[in-house]
Design an enzyme around this catalytic site. Structure first.
Site, mmCIF file in Angstrom:
data_model
loop_
_atom_site.group_PDB
_atom_site.id
_atom_site.type_symbol
_atom_site.label_atom_id
_atom_site.label_comp_id
_atom_site.label_asym_id
_atom_site.label_seq_id
_atom_site.Cartn_x
_atom_site.Cartn_y
_atom_site.Cartn_z
ATOM 1 N N CYS A 1 50.693 32.705 44.136
ATOM 2 C CA CYS A 1 49.239 32.520 44.124
ATOM 3 C C CYS A 1 48.904 31.362 43.197
ATOM 4 C CB CYS A 1 48.546 33.782 43.626
ATOM 5 S SG CYS A 1 48.480 35.037 44.895
ATOM 6 N N ARG B 1 47.778 37.931 33.472
ATOM 7 C CA ARG B 1 48.685 36.771 33.596
ATOM 8 C C ARG B 1 48.739 35.938 32.310
ATOM 9 N NH1 ARG B 1 49.144 39.754 36.991
ATOM 10 N NH2 ARG B 1 49.062 39.445 39.241
ATOM 11 N N GLU C 1 46.629 29.588 38.101
ATOM 12 C CA GLU C 1 47.539 30.565 37.499
ATOM 13 C C GLU C 1 48.905 29.887 37.298
ATOM 14 O OE1 GLU C 1 50.415 33.724 39.050
ATOM 15 O OE2 GLU C 1 48.422 34.448 39.628
HETATM 16 N N1 EPU Z 1 41.700 37.677 51.172
HETATM 17 C C1 EPU Z 1 40.996 36.969 52.111
HETATM 18 N N2 EPU Z 1 41.562 35.840 52.625
HETATM 19 C C2 EPU Z 1 42.781 35.395 52.257
HETATM 20 C C3 EPU Z 1 43.503 36.116 51.271
HETATM 21 C C4 EPU Z 1 42.941 37.255 50.743
HETATM 22 O O1 EPU Z 1 39.881 37.343 52.469
HETATM 23 O O2 EPU Z 1 43.217 34.351 52.770
HETATM 24 C C5 EPU Z 1 41.125 38.914 50.640
HETATM 25 C C6 EPU Z 1 41.975 40.111 51.074
HETATM 26 O O3 EPU Z 1 41.567 40.589 52.310
HETATM 27 C C7 EPU Z 1 41.727 41.102 49.961
HETATM 28 C C8 EPU Z 1 41.498 40.244 48.742
HETATM 29 O O4 EPU Z 1 41.223 38.926 49.211
HETATM 30 O O5 EPU Z 1 40.552 41.839 50.222
HETATM 31 C C9 EPU Z 1 42.699 40.214 47.790
HETATM 32 O O6 EPU Z 1 43.846 39.736 48.470
HETATM 33 P P1 EPU Z 1 45.318 40.334 48.213
HETATM 34 O O7 EPU Z 1 45.269 41.802 48.410
HETATM 35 O O8 EPU Z 1 46.285 39.536 48.977
HETATM 36 O O9 EPU Z 1 45.573 40.153 46.681
HETATM 37 P P2 EPU Z 1 45.320 38.931 45.719
HETATM 38 O O10 EPU Z 1 44.338 39.377 44.683
HETATM 39 O O11 EPU Z 1 45.022 37.683 46.458
HETATM 40 C C10 EPU Z 1 47.153 39.573 43.966
HETATM 41 C C11 EPU Z 1 48.088 38.737 43.133
HETATM 42 C C12 EPU Z 1 49.353 38.406 43.935
HETATM 43 C C13 EPU Z 1 49.981 39.691 44.439
HETATM 44 C C14 EPU Z 1 48.948 40.450 45.273
HETATM 45 C C15 EPU Z 1 49.446 41.775 45.786
HETATM 46 C C16 EPU Z 1 46.788 37.250 41.682
HETATM 47 C C17 EPU Z 1 46.151 35.905 41.534
HETATM 48 N N3 EPU Z 1 47.427 37.477 42.817
HETATM 49 O O12 EPU Z 1 46.744 38.757 45.064
HETATM 50 O O13 EPU Z 1 50.235 37.761 43.060
HETATM 51 O O14 EPU Z 1 51.108 39.395 45.234
HETATM 52 O O15 EPU Z 1 47.781 40.725 44.441
HETATM 53 O O16 EPU Z 1 49.776 42.582 44.727
HETATM 54 O O17 EPU Z 1 46.719 38.051 40.768
HETATM 55 C C18 EPU Z 1 51.139 35.701 42.271
HETATM 56 O O18 EPU Z 1 50.799 36.073 41.162
HETATM 57 O O19 EPU Z 1 51.752 34.632 42.479
HETATM 58 C C19 EPU Z 1 50.792 36.532 43.404
HETATM 59 C C20 EPU Z 1 51.009 36.151 44.629
#
Ligand code: EPU
Length: 317
Positions: A232, A184, A303
């Site tokens: 996010c 990012r 972010e």
């Molecule tokens: N999780 C929880 N509780 C929650 C949310 C997530 O326990 O309330 C756990 C999930 O179960 C999972 C892990 O956290 O094991 C990661 O969650 P997720 O797969 O939703 O991905 P993320 O890392 O939170 C990233 C990007 C998102 C993108 C998603 C899917 C970042 C900060 N975020 O989210 O990007 O949509 O992967 O590809 O890099 C954005 O940049 O605005 C954004 C939303």
């Protein structure tokens, strides 16, 4: 107080006609639906106009700042002094070159094109490489400036060259292997304005690509809240410690502050329940940061880009 004098107004109106607004509430220009007024909000039609605007602002010592579609942006309640410049929705031309011999497609897209439009173009033609961006609501310029992406990839993976204007509005084309890319983040020279980017995609099976896209969009919809947000809010401190999980495990899901809340669906989203101020969001952000730091010893870093001056939300005056 606005930095735009009557002379500045005349100049801007002569240059941009109806494409400039004054004291424009940024809550209308961000997906979060939050933010005080920009002194001037300018939507440029093309690179020549952008060049004239930046040079004219520099001559008049007026601060300016480029934003995109406002999807990763929190504007403070006091708003933004000077000129906010947006290449969207006008600068959105696209050029396509296909090299059938190597099944490569080179697309040059202007900064104001929406990322969903670029994804749709790729999908409709069976060109692989853009599916990582499905559902990201920003603009091409915004995505390039901060290396937007998802778990499936990021814009740096497909980008070949970028054309930008420097602070003096001189046009430069940069090969992206000369840029330092990070999660990012991209190491553009300070104050660069992204004008257009060229991505390299591959010819692929159209139906297969569409199936993947449908699954991906459905999974995203299930995981992400429907209320207004800036996506996010925090960077993931590491792949093993996603911010959403840390905030969830700290017991903060559903936590409210004024009209801002930690989403119950995904804890790394702060949502606007209707009429939230930037003050509400920033107080909630500090609460999340201190709670996660106390509990896990991990510092969460936004972010989302945070701009503007502190102040009072109009609603609360
Ligand atoms: N999780 C929880 N509780 C929650 C949310 C997530 O326990 O309330 C756990 C999930 O179960 C999972 C892990 O956290 O094991 C990661 O969650 P997720 O797969 O939703 O991905 P993320 O890392 O939170 C990233 C990007 C998102 C993108 C998603 C899917 C970042 C900060 N975020 O989210 O990007 O949509 O992967 O590809 O890099 C954005 O940049 O605005 C954004 C939303």
């Amino acid at each position: 107080m606005s930095l735009i004098s009557a002379d500045h107004k005349r100049w801007l109106q002569q240059l941009l006609g109806r494409r400039v607004c004054f004291d424009e509430p940024m809550r209308r220009r961000t997906t979060f639906g939050i933010g005080g007024p920009a002194d001037a909000y300018a939507m440029v039609a093309d690179v020549d106009e952008l060049t004239l605007l930046v040079r004219g602002a520099n001559q008049r010592s007026l601060p300016w700042r480029v934003v995109g579609k406002g999807s990763n942006l929190l504007v403070r309640d006091g708003g933004i002094r000077g000129i906010v410049i947006n290449p969207a929705p006008y600068m959105r031309a696209v050029e396509v070159e296909e090299d059938g011999a190597v099944d490569e497609i080179i697309i040059t897209a202007q900064a104001g094109l929406s990322l969903p439009a670029l994804c749709r173009l790729a999908l409709a033609n069976g060109w692989a490489g853009m599916n990582f961006a499905l559902g990201i609501p920003g603009s091409v310029g915004g995505a390039i400036s901060m290396n937007a992406g998802s778990a499936e990839g990021c814009i740096a993976d497909v980008l070949k060259t970028v054309t930008l204007l420097d602070r003096q509005a001189k046009r430069i084309t940069v090969a992206t292997d000369k840029i330092t890319w990070a999660y990012r983040h991209a190491g553009w020279p300070l104050d660069s304005i992204i004008v257009e980017g060229t991505v390299k995609l591959q010819a692929a099976d159209k139906q297969q690509l569409k199936r993947e896209a449908r699954q991906w969009v459905m999974a995203r919809k299930r995981r992400q809240p429907a209320e207004p947000s800036a996506g996010c809010f925090f960077k993931n401190p590491s792949p093993h410690n996603p911010a959403g999980r840390l905030i969830d495990q700290a017991g903060l899901k559903g936590q409210r502050l004024g009209k801002a809340a930690v989403s119950r669906r995904h804890a790394n989203f702060i949502v606007n329940l209707g009429g939230a101020s930037a003050g509400d969001v920033l107080t909630l952000v500090r609460l999340i940061q201190t709670t996660v730091a106390d509990r896990f010893g991990i510092a969460l870093e936004p972010e989302v880009v945070i701009l503007g001056e502190e102040g009072y939300a109009q609603e609360s005056l």
